[in-house]
Write an enzyme that holds these catalytic residues in place. Structure first.
Site, PDB file in Angstrom:
ATOM      1  CB  THR A 122      -2.927  -3.645  -0.901  1.00 45.88           C
ATOM      2  OG1 THR A 122      -4.081  -3.137  -1.513  1.00 45.88           O
ATOM      3  CG2 THR A 122      -2.035  -4.459  -1.754  1.00 45.88           C
ATOM      4  CG  ASP A 123      -8.489  -3.017   2.894  1.00 45.33           C
ATOM      5  OD1 ASP A 123      -8.326  -1.740   2.881  1.00 45.33           O
ATOM      6  OD2 ASP A 123      -9.125  -3.548   3.777  1.00 45.33           O
ATOM      7  NE  ARG A 148      26.870  31.402  -6.191  1.00 42.95           N
ATOM      8  CZ  ARG A 148      27.088  30.432  -6.864  1.00 42.95           C
ATOM      9  NH1 ARG A 148      26.609  30.416  -8.371  1.00 42.95           N
ATOM     10  NH2 ARG A 148      27.359  29.045  -6.415  1.00 42.95           N
ATOM     11  CB  VAL A 172      26.075  24.145  -5.372  1.00 43.63           C
ATOM     12  CG1 VAL A 172      25.283  23.627  -4.684  1.00 43.63           C
ATOM     13  CG2 VAL A 172      25.389  25.532  -5.455  1.00 43.63           C
ATOM     14  CD  GLN A 173      29.345  22.162  -8.504  1.00 44.95           C
ATOM     15  OE1 GLN A 173      29.221  23.376  -7.830  1.00 44.95           O
ATOM     16  NE2 GLN A 173      29.195  21.838  -9.664  1.00 44.95           N
ATOM     17  CG  HIS A 184      19.953  30.000 -11.303  1.00 45.08           C
ATOM     18  ND1 HIS A 184      21.374  29.625 -10.835  1.00 45.08           N
ATOM     19  CD2 HIS A 184      19.825  29.039 -12.265  1.00 45.08           C
ATOM     20  CE1 HIS A 184      21.680  28.736 -11.355  1.00 45.08           C
ATOM     21  NE2 HIS A 184      20.814  27.992 -12.337  1.00 45.08           N
ATOM     22  CG  ASN A 198      23.090  27.369  -7.943  1.00 46.04           C
ATOM     23  OD1 ASN A 198      22.517  28.065  -6.992  1.00 46.04           O
ATOM     24  ND2 ASN A 198      23.995  27.575  -8.731  1.00 46.04           N
ATOM     25  CE  LYS A 225      -4.428   0.185   0.568  1.00 44.46           C
ATOM     26  NZ  LYS A 225      -5.300  -0.555  -0.547  1.00 44.46           N
ATOM     27  CG  PHE A 227      30.377  29.822  -9.762  1.00 42.31           C
ATOM     28  CD1 PHE A 227      30.842  28.452  -9.377  1.00 42.31           C
ATOM     29  CD2 PHE A 227      29.718  29.829 -11.076  1.00 42.31           C
ATOM     30  CE1 PHE A 227      30.875  27.318 -10.018  1.00 42.31           C
ATOM     31  CE2 PHE A 227      29.721  28.782 -11.933  1.00 42.31           C
ATOM     32  CZ  PHE A 227      30.513  27.613 -11.397  1.00 42.31           C
TER      33      PHE A 227
END
Ligand SMILES: O=c1[nH]c(=O)c2[nH]c(=O)[nH]c2[nH]1
Length: 324
Positions: A65-66, A190, A255-256, A284, A282, A17, A173
């Site tokens: 599944t119930d 930035r 970011v890396q 922007h 990222n 489920k 950057f």
């Protein structure tokens, strides 16, 4: 899997489920008027000797599944671990593979939605809560009984989705490849904004099988608070704090580079974690050119008005793994 035709065979089967939504209220043991609440969206899936339900239309092997949904609610009612989503998921999975001899694996995913206490006159309220953001905790548990019902193993990963963060400086950057495709200017200042998806993988751990008739026992080891393991209830909050604090304080080159620092710190501080993955868009924010009205707004140090871009965004991901 046994059944096959001339050209094909059933090579994989799993069912259950999805999107079982449950809110649980826990009345505090010492003070029944003090409530705790958790809200989970649960996926409960099983594997095992279920191939004939696919290949022979034989439903005799199917736990409906119930019923899997009903079991989820039942464990949410009786589990003493319900406030801890990792333990709840392990408890539910352990119950399923222990109760049904032909089910060898259970896969439980728990998405936890946020409910935080409403502050009233500077004090957290006893039973009133608000949704403070779209951030979710995500827990993925596999309970593996394929080596025997007395040799259960839990494979657990956990983390965070949709934690939205932004810093308005402390991010640059520069020095990236410049060629005929490059338009982007180098910037020493930035906006850096992202929506954090974090997943950490624990070393698989043994689970004590339930010894009661109902197969509902679930024991947490006595060294439960051992730092950095699956059983460490403070680990999720610490991983979140590392994420937020590294993001806030890092003089980000990319970011890396910031991602790598976050992930490395979490692996270093938690011996039970094998690897940490982040996926960081990222998002922007573009400074508006205001030269039309004689205002400087493009120089990074003076930019004040930005256009948030909903698309496209960068997408930076990586996994940092423990060396063995
Ligand atoms: O931190 C960043 N990493 C990149 O790979 C990249 N690419 C880009 O255009 N801006 C950024 N920022």
């Amino acid at each position: 899997m046994s059944s096959s035709t001339e050209v094909s065979y059933l090579s994989h089967a799993r069912y259950g489920k999805d999107k079982v939504r449950v809110l649980r209220v826990v009345r505090d043991a010492e003070d029944a008027g003090f409530h705790h609440v958790v809200e989970y969206i649960v996926t409960v899936l099983v594997e095992g000797k279920i191939d004939v339900s696919y290949t022979q239309a034989d439903n005799s092997v199917i736990v409906a599944t119930d019923s899997l949904k009903n079991i989820t609610y039942y464990v949410a009612k009786v589990s003493p671990h319900i406030l801890n989503p990792e333990r709840f998921a392990m408890h539910l999975g352990t119950h399923l593979v222990s109760k049904y001899s032909h089910l060898h694996k259970a896969f439980i995913t728990v998405q936890q939605l946020r409910w935080s206490r409403i502050p009233v006159n500077g004090k957290e309220h006893r039973h009133s809560f608000f949704r403070d953001g779209d951030e979710k905790r995500i827990i993925n548990v596999e309970i593996d009984a394929s080596n025997g019902k007395d040799k259960l193993v839990a494979k657990v990963k956990a983390g965070i989705n949709d934690l939205l963060i932004l810093k308005s400086t402390g991010s640059s950057f520069t020095n990236f490849i410049r060629d005929e495709y490059t338009i982007l200017k180098e910037v020493d200042d930035r906006i850096f904004s992202t929506s954090v998806d974090l997943v950490y993988n624990f070393t698989p751990i043994p689970i004590t099988p339930p010894s009661d008739k109902e197969k509902l026992d679930f024991s947490v080891p006595t060294d439960a608070e051992k730092k950095g393991s699956v059983w460490d209830a403070s680990l999720p909050e610490r991983a979140r704090t590392v994420t937020l604090e590294v993001f806030a304080t890092d003089d980000s080159a990319s970011v890396q580079a910031t991602l790598y620092k976050m992930a490395t710190q979490i692996v270093t501080e938690n011996a039970g974690i094998e690897d940490v993955s982040y996926s960081l868009p990222n998002v922007h924010y573009v400074p508006v050119d205001m030269s039309y009205i004689g205002k400087e707004n493009l120089n990074p140090a003076q930019a004040e008005v930005f256009i948030p871009l909903s698309a496209p965004s960068g997408l930076i991901s990586a996994t940092v793994s423990r060396k063995h």
